[in-house]
Structures are given as C-alpha cells and as structure tokens.
Design a protein around this motif. Structure first.
Motif, PDB file in Angstrom:
ATOM      1  N   SER A   1      -0.983  -2.972   9.214  1.00  0.00           N
ATOM      2  CA  SER A   1      -0.014  -2.088   8.548  1.00  0.00           C
ATOM      3  C   SER A   1      -0.166  -2.262   7.047  1.00  0.00           C
ATOM      4  CB  SER A   1       1.426  -2.417   8.981  1.00  0.00           C
ATOM      5  OG  SER A   1       1.775  -3.740   8.593  1.00  0.00           O
ATOM      6  N   PHE A   2       0.354  -1.268   6.343  1.00  0.00           N
ATOM      7  CA  PHE A   2       0.261  -1.297   4.881  1.00  0.00           C
ATOM      8  C   PHE A   2       1.633  -0.958   4.299  1.00  0.00           C
ATOM      9  CE2 PHE A   2      -0.426   0.832   0.776  1.00  0.00           C
ATOM     10  CZ  PHE A   2      -1.115  -0.164   0.096  1.00  0.00           C
ATOM     11  N   PRO A   3       2.087  -1.706   3.265  1.00  0.00           N
ATOM     12  CA  PRO A   3       3.395  -1.419   2.656  1.00  0.00           C
ATOM     13  C   PRO A   3       3.334  -0.208   1.720  1.00  0.00           C
ATOM     14  CG  PRO A   3       2.379  -3.280   1.547  1.00  0.00           C
ATOM     15  CD  PRO A   3       1.457  -2.912   2.674  1.00  0.00           C
ATOM     16  N   TRP A   4       3.475   0.980   2.291  1.00  0.00           N
ATOM     17  CA  TRP A   4       3.340   2.196   1.494  1.00  0.00           C
ATOM     18  C   TRP A   4       4.367   2.282   0.383  1.00  0.00           C
ATOM     19  CZ3 TRP A   4      -1.019   4.740   2.483  1.00  0.00           C
ATOM     20  CH2 TRP A   4      -1.620   4.553   3.736  1.00  0.00           C
ATOM     21  N   GLU A   5       5.539   1.713   0.597  1.00  0.00           N
ATOM     22  CA  GLU A   5       6.565   1.753  -0.446  1.00  0.00           C
ATOM     23  C   GLU A   5       6.162   0.947  -1.677  1.00  0.00           C
ATOM     24  OE1 GLU A   5       7.685  -1.376   2.645  1.00  0.00           O
ATOM     25  OE2 GLU A   5       6.865   0.660   2.573  1.00  0.00           O
ATOM     26  N   GLY A   6       5.205   0.036  -1.523  1.00  0.00           N
ATOM     27  CA  GLY A   6       4.732  -0.736  -2.669  1.00  0.00           C
ATOM     28  C   GLY A   6       3.958   0.090  -3.675  1.00  0.00           C
TER      29      GLY A   6
ATOM     30  N   ILE B   1       0.510  -7.996   3.535  1.00  0.00           N
ATOM     31  CA  ILE B   1       0.741  -7.774   2.105  1.00  0.00           C
ATOM     32  C   ILE B   1       2.237  -7.576   1.906  1.00  0.00           C
ATOM     33  CG2 ILE B   1       0.277  -6.279   0.134  1.00  0.00           C
ATOM     34  CD1 ILE B   1      -2.357  -5.523   1.397  1.00  0.00           C
ATOM     35  N   HIS B   2       2.808  -8.337   1.005  1.00  0.00           N
ATOM     36  CA  HIS B   2       4.240  -8.201   0.722  1.00  0.00           C
ATOM     37  C   HIS B   2       4.503  -6.867   0.017  1.00  0.00           C
ATOM     38  CE1 HIS B   2       8.230  -9.091  -0.921  1.00  0.00           C
ATOM     39  NE2 HIS B   2       8.312 -10.032   0.023  1.00  0.00           N
ATOM     40  N   PRO B   3       5.596  -6.192   0.336  1.00  0.00           N
ATOM     41  CA  PRO B   3       5.897  -4.912  -0.330  1.00  0.00           C
ATOM     42  C   PRO B   3       5.989  -4.999  -1.845  1.00  0.00           C
ATOM     43  CG  PRO B   3       7.286  -5.200   1.603  1.00  0.00           C
ATOM     44  CD  PRO B   3       6.568  -6.492   1.406  1.00  0.00           C
ATOM     45  N   SER B   4       6.285  -6.195  -2.379  1.00  0.00           N
ATOM     46  CA  SER B   4       6.398  -6.368  -3.826  1.00  0.00           C
ATOM     47  C   SER B   4       5.195  -7.098  -4.411  1.00  0.00           C
ATOM     48  CB  SER B   4       7.676  -7.137  -4.167  1.00  0.00           C
ATOM     49  OG  SER B   4       8.821  -6.440  -3.713  1.00  0.00           O
ATOM     50  N   SER B   5       4.073  -7.044  -3.734  1.00  0.00           N
ATOM     51  CA  SER B   5       2.895  -7.743  -4.239  1.00  0.00           C
ATOM     52  C   SER B   5       2.353  -7.129  -5.516  1.00  0.00           C
ATOM     53  CB  SER B   5       1.792  -7.740  -3.175  1.00  0.00           C
ATOM     54  OG  SER B   5       2.191  -8.470  -2.042  1.00  0.00           O
ATOM     55  N   PHE B   6       2.554  -5.831  -5.718  1.00  0.00           N
ATOM     56  CA  PHE B   6       1.931  -5.126  -6.842  1.00  0.00           C
ATOM     57  C   PHE B   6       2.923  -4.807  -7.962  1.00  0.00           C
ATOM     58  CE2 PHE B   6      -0.121  -3.761  -2.818  1.00  0.00           C
ATOM     59  CZ  PHE B   6      -1.294  -4.483  -2.965  1.00  0.00           C
TER      60      PHE B   6
ATOM     61  N   SER C   1      -5.691 -14.885   3.286  1.00  0.00           N
ATOM     62  CA  SER C   1      -5.109 -14.234   4.471  1.00  0.00           C
ATOM     63  C   SER C   1      -3.840 -13.443   4.153  1.00  0.00           C
ATOM     64  CB  SER C   1      -4.796 -15.281   5.545  1.00  0.00           C
ATOM     65  OG  SER C   1      -3.864 -16.236   5.039  1.00  0.00           O
ATOM     66  N   ARG C   2      -3.238 -13.708   3.025  1.00  0.00           N
ATOM     67  CA  ARG C   2      -2.014 -12.989   2.692  1.00  0.00           C
ATOM     68  C   ARG C   2      -1.910 -12.802   1.186  1.00  0.00           C
ATOM     69  NH1 ARG C   2       1.952 -16.690   1.089  1.00  0.00           N
ATOM     70  NH2 ARG C   2       3.567 -15.132   1.443  1.00  0.00           N
ATOM     71  N   VAL C   3      -1.231 -11.726   0.807  1.00  0.00           N
ATOM     72  CA  VAL C   3      -0.986 -11.458  -0.614  1.00  0.00           C
ATOM     73  C   VAL C   3       0.513 -11.636  -0.837  1.00  0.00           C
ATOM     74  CG1 VAL C   3      -1.197  -9.800  -2.485  1.00  0.00           C
ATOM     75  CG2 VAL C   3      -2.905  -9.841  -0.662  1.00  0.00           C
TER      76      VAL C   3
END
Length: 459
Positions: free
Chosen positions: A118-123, A95-100, A69-71
C-alpha cells in the motif's frame, strides 16, 4: 593567489566529506535544475535505516539496494531543498503518511522495486511540486478511490508490474475529463499500467480506447495490456477480449411535474441505468416565486445547490435508484429539482418540477358584513329561496276569492276554530336560532293573513 584558491577548494571538499553520511558518496554535479548541486548516493547493503545526517543543501538523494525496510515519520524534514528522491530496489514494506513532511521543492519520487502493498496517498499533500511518481515493481493490489484527490499535479505515474485488478472510476475522470469539467488547460499524462492482472471490465477498456484516440491527454508506456474474466484465469490481450461496452447513463423520474399542498410530505424518485453502474446526485436548480412568497425567495440560498440528504440503492449491476424526501412542504421547497446520473461514459439528468399550493399562514383583517334579516341561508325543507313572504301573498289571494259572508253568525266560531289554532297546537322540531327566526317571521306573516281573513269575515 593560486595557493589561496587551492586551499579554498580543499577546505570545501573536506567539509563535504565530513558532512557526508557513512557508506554514502557526496558530490557536486549537474542535476538538470542547477549547474552545481549536491548529490548524495547511498547504495551499500549494510545500510539498515534512512541516514539522518544528510547535508541540508542536498538536491538529489539516492538510496539504492539497501536493507531499509521502513521510512519513518519526517525522515527528510531537514532537506527542504531536495528535488529528487530515489528510494529504489530496497526492502521497504511501509511508509509513514508523514514521511515526506517539508519536501515542498520535491519534483520526483521513485519507489520502484520495493515490497510495498500500500502507499500513503495522503502524504502527497506535503509535496505540492511533485510531478513524477514511480511505483513500478511493487505489490500494490488496489488503488483506492481517494487517491484521485492527491494526484492532480502528477503527470508521470508508473503503476506497472504490480497486482492491480481494477481502476476506480474517479481516477479515469481525472485522466479523461469530460467536456466542461476541466478547468484551464488539459494536462498530458504518461501512465504505466502494463504487467498487472487487470479484470476485463469497462474501465480498463475505456483507458485503452481513449488513450489511442487522436489528441488523447493520456499516453500509455506500453499498450499491450492483458486482462482476465476472473482472478486465477489465464490472461489474454486486452485487444482480443470481448469486453462489455460502456453505456451512458439514462435517467427516468417517477414524475416530471408534482403539485402538492402546503405542509404535506413528498418523495421524489428517479431510476437510472448504465454501465458501469451510475451514481446519482440531486440538485435544486431554481425556485418558483409568486406574490405570496416573494419575501421568502429573497432570503433563499444561492441556486443551483447540491442536496445531501437523499438515499440511493443499487439492486443489481447497471441499475440504481434514488429518492429524496421533503417533509412539511413550504413555499421555499417549490422549484425545479434535477436527478443527475454519472459514470465514466457520461452524464445524464432529468428535471422534476415541484409546485406548492395552499393558503398562506398570513392573517388579514376580515371586513365586517351587514346582516339583512330577510336574507337567511336557512329555509324550510322543499322551500325555494326568496319565498319567505309567500304566506302573505296567499292571504291576499284568499281575500280576493272569498265570497260575501253569510248572515249566519254560527260559522264565525267554526272559521276561527279552524284557522287560529293551527300555529298554536302543531308540534315542531327544535331548530337552531337562525331557523327559529326564519320560521318566526313566516309565522307572523301567516298570522297577519289569518287576522285579515278573520276581519273580513266579521265584516
């Protein structure tokens, strides 16, 4: 020899099995990049979180049809060689902004079939090699304008089957750059925009028309887009809708030439119209140099430069005005200013030339001038310049026209009493020193004439 080779293969297989996460399959195969690369696939419904013991040499990781359910943050930090990451048809909601972080080699990221709103585009900054991004079949309702900052390298973007209604104008500028704005070769992009409840506006119509033009840098996966006039209305095909036409902005400045004195305050204003509503920016393109500000011009900033301290307002759709205030004008403020209006249909600008006039603050030594007492700028009322010595001239005329004196000496006192007391008993208004000097010189000339008349009479 064959026994040693067989033992080596068995040992490698045993190590691979031992390092593979639970409920996952780890194999070696062709990934399209290398002939043999490690592939890890996890598709068991019992998986509730992202595995933490994925082999470090994994090139392709597939987590499919799980209950994840979450990254979390830095979920794939140890997978620096990872090039393909599929997190499809799970239950991911955040999804956490620092997941990748540390996925510097990743080329493809797919998040299709999840529950993302929503999607963390800054990631995307942590994936500089990323070219493919799949967000098909999620719950995205908006695409923020700042997303364009992180999408310049994406050549495949699938946003289909979401809840998007509006495309930001900045994103269209990235997909369809205007002539002269694209640096280097124009990238060809594949976009998936279908199955979204788009509003019938200028942006989505421009995407349709530009994507169908010859040599377009954008290819739509599906050109059957639908739109509606407002949310909740039935959707119609975009090609059948009567859409508002995009209008290139036009700019009208309040004045094209302004002359203002040194130290004054000036407000520059321009009005723009267009559809979509244009945004306004101010640019100083040149400065005026003359003899009095040559030193200032040498130390001025590089031109052209964008100005930041200005105000703009949009009273209604399609109209925007902007002003810039220049207080305490100096010579460095003089020059040409340009008001630039910009929307997705084009760019337009208008110049305003500002000239600053007035004395400089530099003080030069004054030359001492010789004062001539005869040339005074003060004179009596109703008296023309250059007639200061008129009384002496009149005295000579009187001496020429006077008849021989009579033998009666009784007339002398009468003449003296009529002429001499004139300058002594008349009450005169107080004047300044310069006027007093002028009147004194005139009085002396008059007295001299009177004395000459008296002497002639006595003779």
């Amino acid at each position: 020899m064959y026994l040693l080779l067989l033992a080596h293969i068995l040992q490698s297989s045993l190590l691979a099995v031992q390092s593979c996460p639970a409920f996952c399959a780890c194999t070696y195969g062709s990934s399209g990049i290398a002939e043999l690369s490690k592939l890890v696939q996890c598709n068991d419904p019992g998986i509730l979180a992202v595995p933490i013991n994925v082999p470090a040499d994994t090139v392709k990781l597939r987590l499919e049809k799980t209950l994840i359910s979450r990254v979390p943050r830095a979920a794939f930090y140890n997978l620096s060689e990872l090039q393909f990451l599929w997190l499809v048809y799970n239950s991911i909601t955040s999804i956490h902004p620092s997941s990748f972080v540390n996925l510097k080699a990743l080329r493809e990221l797919r998040l299709d079939g999840n529950l993302l709103t929503s999607f963390p585009w800054e990631g995307l900054r942590d994936m500089p090699q990323l070219q493919t991004l799949g967000l098909h079949n999620n719950r995205l309702s908006s695409l923020p304008a700042h997303a364009v900052l992180f999408l310049p390298n994406i050549t495949y973007l699938d946003l289909s089957s979401n809840r998007l209604t509006i495309l930001p104008a900045d994103l269209l500028d990235l997909w369809f750059p205007l002539p002269g704005q694209q640096e280097g070769r124009v990238k060809r992009r594949i976009l998936g925009l279908h199955d979204n409840p788009w509003l019938c506006d200028c942006q989505i119509s421009m995407v349709m028309s530009l994507s169908m033009s010859l040599g377009s840098p954008v290819v739509l996966m599906d050109q059957f887009l639908v739109c509606s006039r407002s949310l909740g209305q039935s959707a119609i095909l975009l090609t059948q809708a009567e859409l508002s036409r995009c209008m290139r902005p036009s700019v009208q400045p309040s004045a094209t030439r302004i002359i203002s004195p040194l130290g004054s305050n000036v407000i520059l204003r321009c009005d723009a119209s267009g559809y979509p509503t244009p945004t306004l920016t101010w640019i100083k393109t040149s400065s005026y140099a003359d003899c009095c500000q040559q030193q200032i011009s040498e130390n001025s900033e590089q031109l052209p430069r964008n100005l930041e301290s200005f105000m703009q307002e949009s009273p209604r759709v399609g109209v925007r005005w902007s002003i810039i205030s220049l207080n305490g004008l100096s010579y460095k403020d003089a020059g040409e200013y340009r008001c630039q209006a910009r929307n997705m249909a084009g760019i337009s600008e208008a110049p305003i030339k500002l000239k600053v006039v007035g004395n400089t603050r530099l003080r030069f030594p004054k030359k001492k001038s010789q004062k001539t007492p005869s040339k005074s700028k003060y004179r009596k009322p109703n008296q023309n310049p250059g007639t200061t010595n008129t009384p002496s001239v009149k005295g000579n005329q009187i001496l020429q026209n006077i008849s021989p004196p009579s033998t009666n000496t009784q007339t002398v006192p009468n003449i003296v009493s009529k002429v001499l007391p004139v300058d002594k008993n008349i009450k005169r208004p107080k004047l300044n020193s310069a006027k007093k000097k002028s009147q004194k010189s005139a009085s002396e000339s008059s007295n001299n004439s009177t004395t000459a008349l008296f002497s002639a009479t006595l003779l």
